[in-house]
Design a protein around this motif. Structure first.
Motif, PDB file in Angstrom:
ATOM      1  N   PHE A 167      43.513  47.108  55.027  1.00 58.95           N
ATOM      2  CA  PHE A 167      42.093  47.261  54.705  1.00 58.95           C
ATOM      3  C   PHE A 167      41.247  47.358  55.977  1.00 58.95           C
ATOM      4  CE2 PHE A 167      43.146  46.702  50.393  1.00 58.95           C
ATOM      5  CZ  PHE A 167      42.019  46.894  49.609  1.00 58.95           C
ATOM      6  N   LYS A 168      41.594  46.584  56.998  1.00 56.77           N
ATOM      7  CA  LYS A 168      40.853  46.643  58.262  1.00 56.77           C
ATOM      8  C   LYS A 168      40.965  48.023  58.897  1.00 56.77           C
ATOM      9  CE  LYS A 168      41.293  41.721  59.391  1.00 56.77           C
ATOM     10  NZ  LYS A 168      41.912  40.741  60.311  1.00 56.77           N
ATOM     11  N   LYS A 169      42.137  48.659  58.749  1.00 55.65           N
ATOM     12  CA  LYS A 169      42.362  49.953  59.375  1.00 55.65           C
ATOM     13  C   LYS A 169      41.690  51.090  58.605  1.00 55.65           C
ATOM     14  CE  LYS A 169      46.765  48.523  61.412  1.00 55.65           C
ATOM     15  NZ  LYS A 169      48.244  48.645  61.365  1.00 55.65           N
ATOM     16  N   VAL A 170      41.672  50.988  57.276  1.00 58.64           N
ATOM     17  CA  VAL A 170      41.120  52.073  56.468  1.00 58.64           C
ATOM     18  C   VAL A 170      39.611  51.951  56.309  1.00 58.64           C
ATOM     19  CG1 VAL A 170      41.204  53.241  54.225  1.00 58.64           C
ATOM     20  CG2 VAL A 170      43.309  52.330  55.233  1.00 58.64           C
ATOM     21  N   ASN A 171      39.137  50.733  56.078  1.00 61.78           N
ATOM     22  CA  ASN A 171      37.707  50.529  55.845  1.00 61.78           C
ATOM     23  C   ASN A 171      37.305  49.169  56.401  1.00 61.78           C
ATOM     24  OD1 ASN A 171      35.095  50.175  54.888  1.00 61.78           O
ATOM     25  ND2 ASN A 171      35.514  51.091  52.893  1.00 61.78           N
ATOM     26  N   ASN A 173      34.616  47.796  56.700  1.00 60.06           N
ATOM     27  CA  ASN A 173      33.528  47.129  55.983  1.00 60.06           C
ATOM     28  C   ASN A 173      34.032  46.244  54.847  1.00 60.06           C
ATOM     29  OD1 ASN A 173      31.473  48.354  57.548  1.00 60.06           O
ATOM     30  ND2 ASN A 173      31.629  50.221  56.311  1.00 60.06           N
ATOM     31  N   LEU A 174      35.316  46.404  54.505  1.00 56.60           N
ATOM     32  CA  LEU A 174      35.881  45.613  53.418  1.00 56.60           C
ATOM     33  C   LEU A 174      36.531  44.352  53.982  1.00 56.60           C
ATOM     34  CD1 LEU A 174      37.530  48.436  51.263  1.00 56.60           C
ATOM     35  CD2 LEU A 174      35.357  47.269  50.860  1.00 56.60           C
ATOM     36  N   ASN A 175      36.150  43.215  53.429  1.00 57.65           N
ATOM     37  CA  ASN A 175      36.676  41.926  53.880  1.00 57.65           C
ATOM     38  C   ASN A 175      37.623  41.383  52.803  1.00 57.65           C
ATOM     39  OD1 ASN A 175      36.911  39.710  55.628  1.00 57.65           O
ATOM     40  ND2 ASN A 175      35.324  38.583  54.533  1.00 57.65           N
ATOM     41  N   SER A 176      38.721  42.089  52.612  1.00 60.88           N
ATOM     42  CA  SER A 176      39.605  41.798  51.476  1.00 60.88           C
ATOM     43  C   SER A 176      40.883  41.085  51.920  1.00 60.88           C
ATOM     44  CB  SER A 176      39.971  43.096  50.758  1.00 60.88           C
ATOM     45  OG  SER A 176      38.807  43.747  50.290  1.00 60.88           O
ATOM     46  N   PHE A 177      41.418  40.252  51.011  1.00 54.21           N
ATOM     47  CA  PHE A 177      42.648  39.490  51.219  1.00 54.21           C
ATOM     48  C   PHE A 177      42.523  38.530  52.409  1.00 54.21           C
ATOM     49  CE2 PHE A 177      43.917  43.464  49.146  1.00 54.21           C
ATOM     50  CZ  PHE A 177      44.561  42.967  48.026  1.00 54.21           C
ATOM     51  N   THR A 178      41.306  38.065  52.679  1.00 52.23           N
ATOM     52  CA  THR A 178      41.085  37.143  53.789  1.00 52.23           C
ATOM     53  C   THR A 178      40.927  35.694  53.319  1.00 52.23           C
ATOM     54  OG1 THR A 178      38.704  37.575  53.700  1.00 52.23           O
ATOM     55  CG2 THR A 178      39.997  38.920  55.213  1.00 52.23           C
ATOM     56  N   LYS A 179      40.491  35.490  52.092  1.00 51.18           N
ATOM     57  CA  LYS A 179      40.278  34.129  51.590  1.00 51.18           C
ATOM     58  C   LYS A 179      41.583  33.568  51.043  1.00 51.18           C
ATOM     59  CE  LYS A 179      37.394  31.377  48.495  1.00 51.18           C
ATOM     60  NZ  LYS A 179      37.002  30.441  49.563  1.00 51.18           N
ATOM     61  N   THR A 223      43.764  45.279  40.347  1.00 51.65           N
ATOM     62  CA  THR A 223      43.224  43.987  40.781  1.00 51.65           C
ATOM     63  C   THR A 223      41.712  44.013  41.007  1.00 51.65           C
ATOM     64  OG1 THR A 223      43.516  44.415  43.166  1.00 51.65           O
ATOM     65  CG2 THR A 223      45.409  43.515  41.975  1.00 51.65           C
ATOM     66  N   VAL A 224      41.062  45.132  40.740  1.00 56.14           N
ATOM     67  CA  VAL A 224      39.648  45.305  41.088  1.00 56.14           C
ATOM     68  C   VAL A 224      38.760  44.193  40.526  1.00 56.14           C
ATOM     69  CG1 VAL A 224      37.621  46.752  40.589  1.00 56.14           C
ATOM     70  CG2 VAL A 224      39.676  47.777  41.564  1.00 56.14           C
ATOM     71  N   THR A 225      39.018  43.762  39.288  1.00 57.26           N
ATOM     72  CA  THR A 225      38.127  42.769  38.671  1.00 57.26           C
ATOM     73  C   THR A 225      38.239  41.385  39.304  1.00 57.26           C
ATOM     74  OG1 THR A 225      39.773  42.300  36.952  1.00 57.26           O
ATOM     75  CG2 THR A 225      38.075  43.951  36.449  1.00 57.26           C
ATOM     76  N   ILE A 226      39.302  41.128  40.062  1.00 57.38           N
ATOM     77  CA  ILE A 226      39.439  39.841  40.750  1.00 57.38           C
ATOM     78  C   ILE A 226      39.507  40.036  42.257  1.00 57.38           C
ATOM     79  CG2 ILE A 226      40.446  38.512  38.856  1.00 57.38           C
ATOM     80  CD1 ILE A 226      43.228  39.167  40.010  1.00 57.38           C
ATOM     81  N   ALA A 227      38.959  41.164  42.745  1.00 64.18           N
ATOM     82  CA  ALA A 227      39.005  41.485  44.174  1.00 64.18           C
ATOM     83  C   ALA A 227      37.602  41.677  44.727  1.00 64.18           C
ATOM     84  CB  ALA A 227      39.837  42.753  44.393  1.00 64.18           C
ATOM     85  N   THR A 228      37.517  41.805  46.056  1.00 62.76           N
ATOM     86  CA  THR A 228      36.233  42.014  46.715  1.00 62.76           C
ATOM     87  C   THR A 228      35.973  43.495  46.965  1.00 62.76           C
ATOM     88  OG1 THR A 228      37.316  41.711  48.865  1.00 62.76           O
ATOM     89  CG2 THR A 228      36.298  39.767  47.852  1.00 62.76           C
ATOM     90  N   TYR A 229      36.722  44.364  46.316  1.00 62.41           N
ATOM     91  CA  TYR A 229      36.542  45.807  46.467  1.00 62.41           C
ATOM     92  C   TYR A 229      36.444  46.451  45.096  1.00 62.41           C
ATOM     93  CZ  TYR A 229      41.625  45.388  45.865  1.00 62.41           C
ATOM     94  OH  TYR A 229      42.878  45.048  45.410  1.00 62.41           O
ATOM     95  N   SER A 230      35.863  47.653  45.073  1.00 58.24           N
ATOM     96  CA  SER A 230      35.759  48.431  43.840  1.00 58.24           C
ATOM     97  C   SER A 230      36.781  49.562  43.880  1.00 58.24           C
ATOM     98  CB  SER A 230      34.357  49.029  43.700  1.00 58.24           C
ATOM     99  OG  SER A 230      34.144  50.011  44.708  1.00 58.24           O
ATOM    100  N   LYS A 231      36.915  50.259  42.779  1.00 56.78           N
ATOM    101  CA  LYS A 231      37.830  51.391  42.740  1.00 56.78           C
ATOM    102  C   LYS A 231      37.407  52.464  43.736  1.00 56.78           C
ATOM    103  CE  LYS A 231      40.186  54.456  39.464  1.00 56.78           C
ATOM    104  NZ  LYS A 231      40.341  54.829  38.032  1.00 56.78           N
ATOM    105  N   ASN A 232      36.114  52.677  43.890  1.00 53.45           N
ATOM    106  CA  ASN A 232      35.625  53.682  44.847  1.00 53.45           C
ATOM    107  C   ASN A 232      35.942  53.298  46.287  1.00 53.45           C
ATOM    108  OD1 ASN A 232      34.580  55.366  42.864  1.00 53.45           O
ATOM    109  ND2 ASN A 232      32.539  54.447  42.936  1.00 53.45           N
ATOM    110  N   ASP A 233      36.016  52.000  46.556  1.00 49.29           N
ATOM    111  CA  ASP A 233      36.339  51.541  47.907  1.00 49.29           C
ATOM    112  C   ASP A 233      37.756  51.930  48.319  1.00 49.29           C
ATOM    113  OD1 ASP A 233      33.890  50.321  48.445  1.00 49.29           O
ATOM    114  OD2 ASP A 233      34.510  48.433  47.501  1.00 49.29           O
TER     115      ASP A 233
END
Length: 265
Positions: A167-171, A173-179, A223-233
């Motif tokens: 996620f860090k490499k592609v986008n 702005n997304l702070n995903s899978f960090t918590k 996993t979108v509904t339990i993630a910090t990203y949307s499908k568009n992300d």
């Protein structure tokens, strides 16, 4: 409270079996350990004649397929889930089995008397629970003395670390899978030992070797509904992973998964 254990997110994620089926598909098709996680679990479970067994967060009941009928004589299996949709799925699957009941319930308020079950199972679901201390207290309450509590979970590394870096490499702005998840292989022992006398950890060695990139994208979308990203992300992720697959022959991801077995003495 994180998105992973917010009630409204969990309800949406598990309103039916579709999202869970997509995630299961990735592991069934691309795991390198060919024993399979569920057969490994059944090597760890200890069922005896006449046992009362409760599964919490049973999902679509996949682990019981081709196994529910081989439970020891006079066992009773209660398959339960927070989602009414999931309860309907398992009822449709197993209602023909005389030894099975299906029930909607919340692990934080289990509607059974004290010392009721010989075995309780809660696989890959404790990190979704808002009040984990309350849930574990309830599990202990309804478990008989000498009974066992089986709780499978993931580690905070493995697939989560791999996706965090991707996620860090592609986008950026997304702070995903960090918590960190609230219940993992890393912290599960300490959490369970507050409620149970004997807690043992068993690790399942496995990895993914993904040869069909879309299966990984389907997993992410599920996993979108339990993630910090949307499908568009997720735009751009297919190309990122597909480039890795073409270069290396597969998308290789280490997994961290295992099982805690807790005994109430």
């Amino acid at each position: 409270m994180s998105i992973m254990d917010k009630v409204e997110n969990v309800k949406e994620q598990y309103k039916d079996g579709n999202n869970l089926a997509k995630r299961t598909n990735l592991h069934v098709k691309h795991s390198t350990n060919k024993q399979g996680f569920v057969p490994w679990l059944f090597e760890k479970y200890e069922f005896s004649k006449g046992y009362r067994i409760l599964e919490l967060g049973c999902g679509n009941g996949t682990q019981w397929e081709n196994r529910i009928h081989i439970l020891p004589e006079d066992c009773t299996l209660v398959l339960s889930d927070f989602s009414e949709g999931m309860v309907k799925v398992v009822w449709d699957k197993y209602s023909g089995q005389k030894n099975m009941l299906a029930q909607k319930l919340d692990i934080q308020n289990i509607p059974f008397p004290d010392n009721c079950f010989d075995i309780i199972i809660a696989n890959h679901m404790l990190y979704h629970v808002p009040n984990l201390p309350k849930a574990l207290s309830e599990v202990k309450r309804v478990l008989k003395n000498g009974g066992k509590f089986y709780a499978a979970t993931n580690g905070d590394g493995g697939m989560r670390t791999y996706l965090r870096d991707a996620f860090k490499k592609v986008n950026q702005n997304l702070n995903s899978f960090t918590k960190e998840l609230s219940f993992t292989l890393q912290n599960g022992q300490d959490l369970l030992e507050k409620y149970f006398d004997d807690v043992q950890r068993h690790d399942y060695e496995d990895s993914l070797s993904i040869t069909e990139t879309q299966d990984l994208i389907d997993w992410l979308e599920s996993t979108v509904t339990i993630a910090t990203y949307s499908k568009n992300d997720l735009n751009g992720f297919y190309d990122y992973f597909e480039a890795i697959r073409q270069k290396e022959g597969a998308i290789n991801i280490h997994k961290e998964a295992g099982l805690f077995i807790s005994t109430k003495l």
